[in-house]
Design a protein around this motif. Structure first.
Motif, PDB file in Angstrom:
ATOM      1  N   ARG A 180      -4.198   1.960   2.334  1.00 33.63           N
ATOM      2  CA  ARG A 180      -4.334   2.706   1.277  1.00 33.63           C
ATOM      3  C   ARG A 180      -3.557   2.623   0.264  1.00 33.63           C
ATOM      4  NH1 ARG A 180      -7.868   7.824   3.529  1.00 33.63           N
ATOM      5  NH2 ARG A 180      -8.720   6.961   5.515  1.00 33.63           N
ATOM      6  N   TYR A 214       4.203  -1.569   4.367  1.00 32.34           N
ATOM      7  CA  TYR A 214       4.115  -0.453   3.973  1.00 32.34           C
ATOM      8  C   TYR A 214       5.834  -0.429   3.052  1.00 32.34           C
ATOM      9  CZ  TYR A 214       0.439   0.441   7.087  1.00 32.34           C
ATOM     10  OH  TYR A 214      -0.537   0.290   8.160  1.00 32.34           O
ATOM     11  N   CYS A 228      -3.967   0.121  -3.073  1.00 39.31           N
ATOM     12  CA  CYS A 228      -3.530  -0.919  -2.345  1.00 39.31           C
ATOM     13  C   CYS A 228      -3.184  -1.951  -3.504  1.00 39.31           C
ATOM     14  CB  CYS A 228      -3.565  -1.950  -1.229  1.00 39.31           C
ATOM     15  SG  CYS A 228      -3.933  -0.902   0.010  1.00 39.31           S
ATOM     16  N   CYS A 275       0.854  -1.696  -0.193  1.00 38.12           N
ATOM     17  CA  CYS A 275       0.244   0.470  -0.406  1.00 38.12           C
ATOM     18  C   CYS A 275       0.434   1.439  -0.081  1.00 38.12           C
ATOM     19  CB  CYS A 275      -0.499   0.272   1.092  1.00 38.12           C
ATOM     20  SG  CYS A 275      -2.108  -1.424   0.948  1.00 38.12           S
TER      21      CYS A 275
END
Length: 458
Positions: A40, A374, A42, A35
């Motif tokens: 968000r 991430y 992703c 992501c």
């Protein structure tokens, strides 16, 4: 529905042995969900980095629950705003895009929800969280003196994923080779009414009719929180592999599959050969400390890419002689090297290879730990050791197809394939091999309704 190609791994195994290249501990595999904005925007990846339609698999939001309470919270939040929900483990090993919720949907990654909860020695069961890797399930059961009765050939899959997709090994003994057949109970997080908080936990046992649906659900019945598997006392497994002419395959295949508890056949029709893999349980006092070490540690980037570029070159030039030669090395000659099995943890010295069941029934281990949720994948050095399928390297892609055939009709399938082979044997070299496995009839709604033969075309 796990399409990791054994043939491609054997090719790489053969290549690295021939070149005497070093293998080591693999660097962490990239995660299945990446992501850009802390959960968000992703993208979801399978193990190869390519889906069958070559298009992106996207999600608008992602969640990484660490507890059942957090899993319930994630499901409830999505249900409240009517989001689509899909669930994936730390490593996705399927090619169909069942895990893609779309740009506005929620993807739940269970890589942090992956603990063995308990082993009940009296009931001979093990209870695990949904994201637990089957490698860890087998290891913990073995530590307590038990074996997981059935398993697929790759251990880097999650407990929830392996049962949801109906994954299986090979064998008709007992309840058969479907991992889902050994589920005693499970807890699922399902949508609920606003008064119930939009999500709730339900428990299913073998006595519940709904368990027949939940055993193989393709992720449609809810997010699996916990699974309890039946175990059996630890035993050893014996493996002997031989290469035979396929002349009598029509008459021998069913007898072989019914004789050997975990037996399977790797058929190489273009060469007129069948690799018979005699696998069966033996008592603990039978000598041997073998294991299936095909990709225990991984391979160097340079070796993976050299093998892949070599094969790509053969394909681009339509060099059927070269492709057939590669096929002979990987599927036939590798038998003399143990086909990935070793007798004492590091060397193959001959058949049979005998070892504890959890060390023999599946391969894997190179996947290690996933990267941070991430982080984007690091740039690899050519001497880094990685899994053979790591999407950051140029690898040989595998888009295997598995065809399910009733055991009663399997003779006709063999005859038809031989007719195609006889028209142009070299052309069939492009179908690496056909892995023949058996699976027992099941009461699961999406399970087979009679004894079946699964044919995997790589």
């Amino acid at each position: 529905m796990m399409f990791l190609s054994l043939s491609h791994l054997l090719l790489l195994f053969y290549f690295t042995l021939a070149s005497k290249s070093a293998c080591g501990i693999a660097v962490p595999s990239p995660p299945s969900v990446e992501c850009k904005n802390h959960g968000r925007t992703c993208r979801i990846y399978n193990y190869q980095g390519y889906w069958e339609d070559r298009k992106d698999c996207e999600a608008g939001y992602a969640a990484w629950p660490k507890s059942e309470a957090e899993l319930v919270h994630a499901v409830a939040g999505a249900v409240k705003i009517k989001q689509k929900i899909r669930v994936v483990s730390g490593l996705a090993h399927a090619l169909p895009k069942l895990v893609c919720p779309g740009r506005e949907g929620l993807i739940i990654n269970t890589q942090n929800y992956a603990s063995v909860i308990s082993v009940n020695k009296t009931a001979m069961t093990i209870t695990v969280q949904g994201g637990t890797m089957m490698r860890d399930v087998m290891e913990e059961a073995a530590n307590q003196g038990f074996a997981v009765p059935a398993m697929i050939y790759w251990n880097g899959v999650s407990a929830a994923g392996v049962i949801s997709t109906g994954a299986h090994g090979s064998g008709l003994a007992g309840k058969g080779s479907g991992v889902y057949e050994y589920v005693v109970s499970m807890r699922l997080v399902v949508p609920a009414s606003p008064s119930e908080g939009y999500a709730k936990v339900i428990t299913l046992t073998e006595e519940d009719e709904d368990m027949k649906a939940a055993r193989i659900s393709l992720g449609t019945l809810g997010a699996i929180s916990e699974i309890t598997f039946a175990l059996q006392p630890m035993f050893k497994r014996s493996v002997s592999i031989s290469v035979e002419n396929d002349t009598d395959l029509e008459t021998e295949a069913e007898r072989f599959l019914r004789t050997y508890e975990f037996g399977d056949i790797e058929w190489v029709p273009s060469h007129g050969k069948a690799v018979y893999m005699k696998k069966y349980g033996v008592p603990l006092d039978v000598p041997g400390n073998g294991e299936n070490a095909l990709v225990t540690r991984g391979f160097r980037v340079i070796d993976i890419e050299t093998a892949a570029y070599h094969y790509d070159d053969l394909r681009s030039r339509e060099d059927l002689d070269g492709i057939c030669s590669v096929l002979e090395r990987q599927s036939i000659s590798s038998v003399a090297l143990g086909n990935g099995f070793v007798n004492d943890g590091s060397r193959f010295t001959g058949y049979p290879v005998v070892g504890f069941n959890h060390r023999m029934q599946s391969f894997g281990g190179c996947q290690g730990n996933s990267s941070n949720n991430y982080d984007f994948p690091k740039i690899l050095d050519k001497n880094d050791t990685i899994c053979s399928y790591d999407r950051r390297a140029h690898t040989t892609l595998s888009f295997g197809v598995e065809v399910r055939v009733p055991m009663s009709h399997f003779i006709d399938v063999i005859k038809d394939i031989k007719k195609l082979r006889d028209l142009n044997p070299k052309k069939l070299c492009q179908v690496y091999d056909i892995v023949i496995r058996s699976i027992k009839k099941s009461e699961a709604y999406l399970g087979p309704k009679e004894d079946m033969v699964f044919n995997g075309f790589d």
